[in-house]
Write an enzyme that holds these catalytic residues in place. Sequence first.
Site, PDB file in Angstrom:
ATOM      1  N   CYS A  84       0.706  -1.422   0.026  1.00 55.51           N
ATOM      2  CA  CYS A  84       0.126   0.063   0.192  1.00 55.51           C
ATOM      3  C   CYS A  84       0.503   1.593   0.167  1.00 55.51           C
ATOM      4  O   CYS A  84       1.555   1.277   0.248  1.00 55.51           O
ATOM      5  CB  CYS A  84      -1.189   0.028   1.012  1.00 55.51           C
ATOM      6  N   CYS A  88      -1.872   4.286   7.305  1.00 56.47           N
ATOM      7  CA  CYS A  88      -2.966   4.692   8.037  1.00 56.47           C
ATOM      8  C   CYS A  88      -1.953   3.312   9.155  1.00 56.47           C
ATOM      9  O   CYS A  88      -1.792   2.438   9.004  1.00 56.47           O
ATOM     10  CB  CYS A  88      -4.198   3.644   7.365  1.00 56.47           C
ATOM     11  N   CYS A  91      -4.425   0.009  10.116  1.00 57.51           N
ATOM     12  CA  CYS A  91      -4.775  -0.242   8.956  1.00 57.51           C
ATOM     13  C   CYS A  91      -4.701  -2.294   9.657  1.00 57.51           C
ATOM     14  O   CYS A  91      -3.301  -2.388  11.000  1.00 57.51           O
ATOM     15  CB  CYS A  91      -2.962  -0.811   8.415  1.00 57.51           C
TER      16      CYS A  91
HETATM   17  S1  SF4 Z   1      -6.011   1.085   5.515  1.00 56.98           S
HETATM   18 FE1  SF4 Z   1      -4.124  -0.298   5.534  1.00 56.98          FE
HETATM   19  S2  SF4 Z   1      -4.195  -0.741   2.966  1.00 56.98           S
HETATM   20 FE2  SF4 Z   1      -5.821   0.865   3.522  1.00 56.98          FE
HETATM   21  S3  SF4 Z   1      -5.058   2.651   2.970  1.00 56.98           S
HETATM   22 FE3  SF4 Z   1      -4.041   2.722   5.043  1.00 56.98          FE
HETATM   23  S4  SF4 Z   1      -2.865   1.545   5.016  1.00 56.98           S
HETATM   24 FE4  SF4 Z   1      -3.378   1.237   3.186  1.00 56.98          FE
END
Ligand code: SF4
Length: 362
Positions: A84, A88, A91
């Site tokens: 990714c 986040c 995540c």
């Molecule tokens: S939650 Fe994880 S997979 Fe989804 S955008 Fe954020 S970092 Fe990427």
Amino acid sequence: MWLLVPLAFAGKVLSTCRKQLSSLWGSLVPLLLWLRATLWLAGTDGAQTLTERKEPEGTKNQEEGSEDQSVIPTSVNYHFTRQCNYKCGFCFHTAKTSFVLPLEEAKKGLLMLKDAGMEKINFSGGEPFIHQRGDYLGKLVKFCKEDLALPSVSIVSNGSLIREQWFQSYGEYLDILAISCDSFDEQVNVLIGRGQGKINHVENLQKLRKWCRDYKVAFKINSVINRFNVEEDMREHIKALNPVRWKVFQCLLIEGENSGEDALREAERFIISDEEFEDFLERHKEVSCLVPESNQKMKDSYLILDEYMRFLNCTNGRKEPSKSILDVGVEAAIKFSGFDEKMFLKRGGKYMWSKADLRLDW
Ligand code: SF4
């Protein structure tokens, strides 16, 4: 000679009697058969009543999904990549590997799932548009709609890597595009880690909304409610974007992903209480497309396939993989998925998920 006369007479009498007895027996047979059938049915009714009274436990086990009962993979979430471009902090599916199945292997697995009863596929990640700039994803979307004729093909994405060219090539094969957006305040998105460089997540969301309308793809929004956005009022923004569904998740800890020693994230600081989540829902209850998902509803109600096409079992608070469906088949692998079908139905997992049925005015 004198003996032959009575013997002949006796033979005649016997023969006559046998004929009469035979004809009497012939007329009795249907009567006896009817009686036997009636008595047997009465006996069976009694036995069934006894069984019903004696074994409510068995029925209960079946309803709760005993191990013997085979699970139909009606709706599957295929996280084909863990890579990714965002970071986040909470995540749920982190970049622990960079593996992606070769396209033909992935198609083979999808065909196996279709044969086992799959009706809906959702492609997710990581960020599904990151691999081959979305081309791999587009080919899978097209394959699922055109070759497998699945009623519903959807994607969950952070939206930052989607180009209009992708909609031109593959939009017609896609039913639903869900974009993750946790805040309409860009500063909050930056705090959460939803952002990369100059991309403004909120502006990008509006651009994607327009493309979904232009290319006739149903538009959905996913939000994770956490410590940084729990006080926000998103009503006006959501209503203006007018998604078909607004999925609102309570931030969840998963050991090995966003919590614990071997995790790539520490999401503890994002966690909110059940009461705080309820307050958020109460504030937004007038938004008709809102679909809430508490931790309890979310945990075991998704069939998750990882990048190796292994089902991930979350019942113990971490993602434990089955063997790959490509090695052992769907039926053997799914037994270890920990999937709670009752909760899947309770959380509204089965909904109008084909754009042909949604009858949108776009
Ligand atoms: S939650 Fe994880 S997979 Fe989804 S955008 Fe954020 S970092 Fe990427």
